[in-house]
Design a protein around this motif. Structure first.
Motif, PDB file in Angstrom:
ATOM      1  N   ALA A 194       0.838  -1.214   0.000  1.00  0.00           N
ATOM      2  CA  ALA A 194       0.000   0.000   0.000  1.00  0.00           C
ATOM      3  C   ALA A 194       0.867   1.256   0.000  1.00  0.00           C
ATOM      4  O   ALA A 194       0.565   2.229  -0.697  1.00  0.00           O
ATOM      5  CB  ALA A 194      -0.929  -0.020   1.217  1.00  0.00           C
ATOM      6  N   VAL A 195       1.950   1.225   0.779  1.00  0.00           N
ATOM      7  CA  VAL A 195       2.824   2.405   0.867  1.00  0.00           C
ATOM      8  C   VAL A 195       3.516   2.658  -0.475  1.00  0.00           C
ATOM      9  O   VAL A 195       3.535   3.792  -0.976  1.00  0.00           O
ATOM     10  CB  VAL A 195       3.865   2.205   1.991  1.00  0.00           C
ATOM     11  CG1 VAL A 195       4.947   3.278   1.915  1.00  0.00           C
ATOM     12  CG2 VAL A 195       3.183   2.242   3.346  1.00  0.00           C
ATOM     13  N   GLY A 198       0.976   3.826  -3.013  1.00  0.00           N
ATOM     14  CA  GLY A 198       0.560   5.205  -2.733  1.00  0.00           C
ATOM     15  C   GLY A 198       1.632   6.201  -3.169  1.00  0.00           C
ATOM     16  O   GLY A 198       1.321   7.246  -3.751  1.00  0.00           O
ATOM     17  N   ALA A 199       2.892   5.865  -2.890  1.00  0.00           N
ATOM     18  CA  ALA A 199       3.989   6.767  -3.283  1.00  0.00           C
ATOM     19  C   ALA A 199       4.085   6.866  -4.801  1.00  0.00           C
ATOM     20  O   ALA A 199       4.277   7.955  -5.354  1.00  0.00           O
ATOM     21  CB  ALA A 199       5.305   6.259  -2.690  1.00  0.00           C
ATOM     22  N   ALA A 202       1.325   8.993  -6.232  1.00  0.00           N
ATOM     23  CA  ALA A 202       1.294  10.405  -5.818  1.00  0.00           C
ATOM     24  C   ALA A 202       1.361  11.381  -6.995  1.00  0.00           C
ATOM     25  O   ALA A 202       0.616  12.371  -7.019  1.00  0.00           O
ATOM     26  CB  ALA A 202       2.416  10.676  -4.815  1.00  0.00           C
ATOM     27  N   LEU A 214      -4.697  14.205  -2.867  1.00  0.00           N
ATOM     28  CA  LEU A 214      -4.350  13.145  -1.914  1.00  0.00           C
ATOM     29  C   LEU A 214      -5.313  11.977  -1.994  1.00  0.00           C
ATOM     30  O   LEU A 214      -4.912  10.805  -2.056  1.00  0.00           O
ATOM     31  CB  LEU A 214      -4.365  13.700  -0.490  1.00  0.00           C
ATOM     32  CG  LEU A 214      -3.118  14.413  -0.016  1.00  0.00           C
ATOM     33  CD1 LEU A 214      -3.297  14.854   1.423  1.00  0.00           C
ATOM     34  CD2 LEU A 214      -1.933  13.486  -0.137  1.00  0.00           C
ATOM     35  N   LEU A 215      -6.594  12.303  -1.982  1.00  0.00           N
ATOM     36  CA  LEU A 215      -7.576  11.215  -1.995  1.00  0.00           C
ATOM     37  C   LEU A 215      -7.506  10.437  -3.303  1.00  0.00           C
ATOM     38  O   LEU A 215      -7.562   9.197  -3.306  1.00  0.00           O
ATOM     39  CB  LEU A 215      -8.988  11.773  -1.785  1.00  0.00           C
ATOM     40  CG  LEU A 215     -10.059  10.700  -1.608  1.00  0.00           C
ATOM     41  CD1 LEU A 215      -9.835   9.911  -0.310  1.00  0.00           C
ATOM     42  CD2 LEU A 215     -11.457  11.296  -1.611  1.00  0.00           C
ATOM     43  N   ALA A 217      -4.938  10.023  -5.384  1.00  0.00           N
ATOM     44  CA  ALA A 217      -3.746   9.171  -5.416  1.00  0.00           C
ATOM     45  C   ALA A 217      -3.893   8.005  -4.451  1.00  0.00           C
ATOM     46  O   ALA A 217      -3.501   6.867  -4.757  1.00  0.00           O
ATOM     47  CB  ALA A 217      -2.507   9.997  -5.059  1.00  0.00           C
ATOM     48  N   GLY A 218      -4.464   8.259  -3.290  1.00  0.00           N
ATOM     49  CA  GLY A 218      -4.609   7.204  -2.284  1.00  0.00           C
ATOM     50  C   GLY A 218      -5.578   6.127  -2.711  1.00  0.00           C
ATOM     51  O   GLY A 218      -5.321   4.924  -2.525  1.00  0.00           O
ATOM     52  N   VAL A 219      -6.709   6.529  -3.288  1.00  0.00           N
ATOM     53  CA  VAL A 219      -7.686   5.531  -3.740  1.00  0.00           C
ATOM     54  C   VAL A 219      -7.085   4.688  -4.857  1.00  0.00           C
ATOM     55  O   VAL A 219      -7.219   3.453  -4.867  1.00  0.00           O
ATOM     56  CB  VAL A 219      -8.996   6.219  -4.205  1.00  0.00           C
ATOM     57  CG1 VAL A 219      -9.883   5.236  -4.951  1.00  0.00           C
ATOM     58  CG2 VAL A 219      -9.740   6.789  -3.011  1.00  0.00           C
ATOM     59  N   GLY A 221      -3.745   4.170  -5.562  1.00  0.00           N
ATOM     60  CA  GLY A 221      -2.662   3.329  -5.050  1.00  0.00           C
ATOM     61  C   GLY A 221      -3.163   2.239  -4.119  1.00  0.00           C
ATOM     62  O   GLY A 221      -2.748   1.075  -4.221  1.00  0.00           O
ATOM     63  N   GLY A 222      -4.061   2.609  -3.219  1.00  0.00           N
ATOM     64  CA  GLY A 222      -4.578   1.630  -2.257  1.00  0.00           C
ATOM     65  C   GLY A 222      -5.364   0.524  -2.926  1.00  0.00           C
ATOM     66  O   GLY A 222      -5.260  -0.658  -2.548  1.00  0.00           O
ATOM     67  N   THR A 223      -6.144   0.872  -3.932  1.00  0.00           N
ATOM     68  CA  THR A 223      -6.941  -0.139  -4.630  1.00  0.00           C
ATOM     69  C   THR A 223      -6.040  -1.090  -5.417  1.00  0.00           C
ATOM     70  O   THR A 223      -6.250  -2.311  -5.402  1.00  0.00           O
ATOM     71  CB  THR A 223      -7.959   0.542  -5.576  1.00  0.00           C
ATOM     72  OG1 THR A 223      -8.770   1.425  -4.798  1.00  0.00           O
ATOM     73  CG2 THR A 223      -8.839  -0.469  -6.270  1.00  0.00           C
ATOM     74  N   ALA A 225      -2.947  -1.813  -4.676  1.00  0.00           N
ATOM     75  CA  ALA A 225      -2.254  -2.663  -3.693  1.00  0.00           C
ATOM     76  C   ALA A 225      -3.192  -3.738  -3.159  1.00  0.00           C
ATOM     77  O   ALA A 225      -2.802  -4.904  -3.006  1.00  0.00           O
ATOM     78  CB  ALA A 225      -1.737  -1.801  -2.547  1.00  0.00           C
ATOM     79  N   PHE A 226      -4.424  -3.355  -2.881  1.00  0.00           N
ATOM     80  CA  PHE A 226      -5.399  -4.320  -2.362  1.00  0.00           C
ATOM     81  C   PHE A 226      -5.664  -5.430  -3.382  1.00  0.00           C
ATOM     82  O   PHE A 226      -5.650  -6.621  -3.049  1.00  0.00           O
ATOM     83  CB  PHE A 226      -6.700  -3.584  -2.029  1.00  0.00           C
ATOM     84  CG  PHE A 226      -7.850  -4.492  -1.686  1.00  0.00           C
ATOM     85  CD1 PHE A 226      -7.884  -5.170  -0.474  1.00  0.00           C
ATOM     86  CD2 PHE A 226      -8.892  -4.682  -2.582  1.00  0.00           C
ATOM     87  CE1 PHE A 226      -8.935  -6.017  -0.158  1.00  0.00           C
ATOM     88  CE2 PHE A 226      -9.948  -5.519  -2.273  1.00  0.00           C
ATOM     89  CZ  PHE A 226      -9.971  -6.186  -1.068  1.00  0.00           C
TER      90      PHE A 226
END
Lengths: 233, 110
Positions: A194-195, A198-199, A202, A214-215, A217-219, A221-223, A225-226
């Motif tokens: 996830a990290v 996310g990076a 970014a 932020l949101l 990039a996070g959604v 990257g996080g998705t 990774a998941f």
């Protein structure tokens, strides 16, 4: 779970909040208090932003609006921008809540869900007994929240004395602290994925409106990774 | 209260209410799910990715006063913090102090 929480149960979280997290919180909110005064706004507004919003990206969006004298387009864009900048509170609350127990007592944690307490709690709570988790979080959160208010007031008072280089260093303490927290969790494969995702995502955020960077990039990257983790499971 | 505060008070209160609603909605959503539920794991991944994106953007493309610090100083501060973190077995306070000291030092040199 009963709503009454013994004070001794708060102590471990309270102690945990008084090290590096306190330095990062104080530095960041000190800088925010100074920036509010620099924008010509009073201490009540600074304290309201720090204690009621309690999420620095949203606070900074709102400060930009306020510093511009309220802008020409009304309050709606500022509120939407601040909400979007802090929209990570939603997935953070979703991820944190199961660790806080099932009773009504966990509602006490509601105003304190923010990056610093969340990141520290996600590391500490899984290793604690279930009955110790909510008191730990509340102890940590109360210290962090109180320090945020005190540092904001101090920054507002000290602004005329702060050197620009020092102000920049203070503002950098927060991302540096989060980088260290993320580094500490890199041993867990799901966290590492996830990290890194996310990076890597970014820069995509730079293509979005600032409030959504932020949101978005996070959604993304996080998705990724998941899904990658599920694919290997 | 400064005059500017008046115009900025309503957005502040509206945003504060929205923040509580966001946190509350997250709690409601999670209320019936176990920590290992796929939705919770997805939310945890997104939250960590948001944090990683926040750090990355704060280093490579910061806003505000940090933008006045040259990129090499920001990178050096980050590297020093992470290096001390690795060398000291994860001690946060020395790592944070080293990172900020190197940031200021490199900034002064450039």
């Amino acid at each position: 779970m009963p709503l009454a929480l013994p004070l001794s149960g708060l102590r471990p979280g309270l102690s945990a909040a008084l090290g590096a997290p306190a330095v990062a919180m104080v530095a960041t909110f000190l800088a925010f208090g100074a920036a509010v005064r620099d924008a010509g706004l009073g201490l009540p507004w600074a304290l309201g932003a720090s204690l009621l919003i309690y999420g620095m990206p949203g606070q900074l969006v709102l400060l930009q609006f306020a510093a511009a004298g309220g802008g020409g387009g009304g309050a709606t864009p500022a509120v939407l921008g601040a909400v979007a900048a802090n929209a990570r509170f939603l997935p953070m609350a979703v991820a944190l809540t199961p660790w806080l127990g099932g009773g009504r007592g966990r509602l006490l944690a509601l105003p304190f869900i923010a990056i610093t307490p969340w990141a520290a709690a996600m590391q500490a709570l899984p290793g604690l007994a279930p009955t110790a988790r909510l008191p730990w979080f509340l102890g940590f959160a109360l210290v962090s929240w109180s320090l945020a208010g005190l540092a904001t007031a101090a920054g507002h008072a000290l602004m005329p004395l702060l050197d620009p280089a020092l102000l920049a260093a203070l503002l950098f303490a927060n991302p540096l602290y989060f980088a260290l927290l993320l580094a500490a969790g890199m041993g867990v494969p799901a966290s590492r994925q996830a990290v890194l995702a996310g990076a890597l995502a970014a820069p995509v955020g730079l293509l979005l409106p600032p409030a959504w960077a932020l949101l978005g990039a996070g959604v993304l990257g996080g998705t990724v990774a998941f899904l990658a983790g599920r694919g290997r499971a | 209260m400064p005059e500017a505060d008046g115009a900025a008070t309503a957005p502040l209160l509206l945003t504060a209410a929205a923040m509580l609603a966001l946190r509350g909605a997250g709690m409601l959503l999670a209320g019936t799910l176990r920590p290992d539920h796929p939705f919770i794991r997805w939310a945890a991944a997104v939250s960590q990715a948001v944090l990683a994106a926040f750090v990355t953007l704060a280093v490579i493309a910061p806003a505000g006063a940090v933008a006045a610090v040259p990129l090499p100083a920001r990178l050096a501060g980050l590297a020093a913090g992470l290096g001390v973190h690795a060398a000291t077995g994860g001690r946060m306070l020395p790592s944070l102090g080293a990172g900020l000291a190197v940031l200021l030092g490199v900034r002064a040199l450039l």
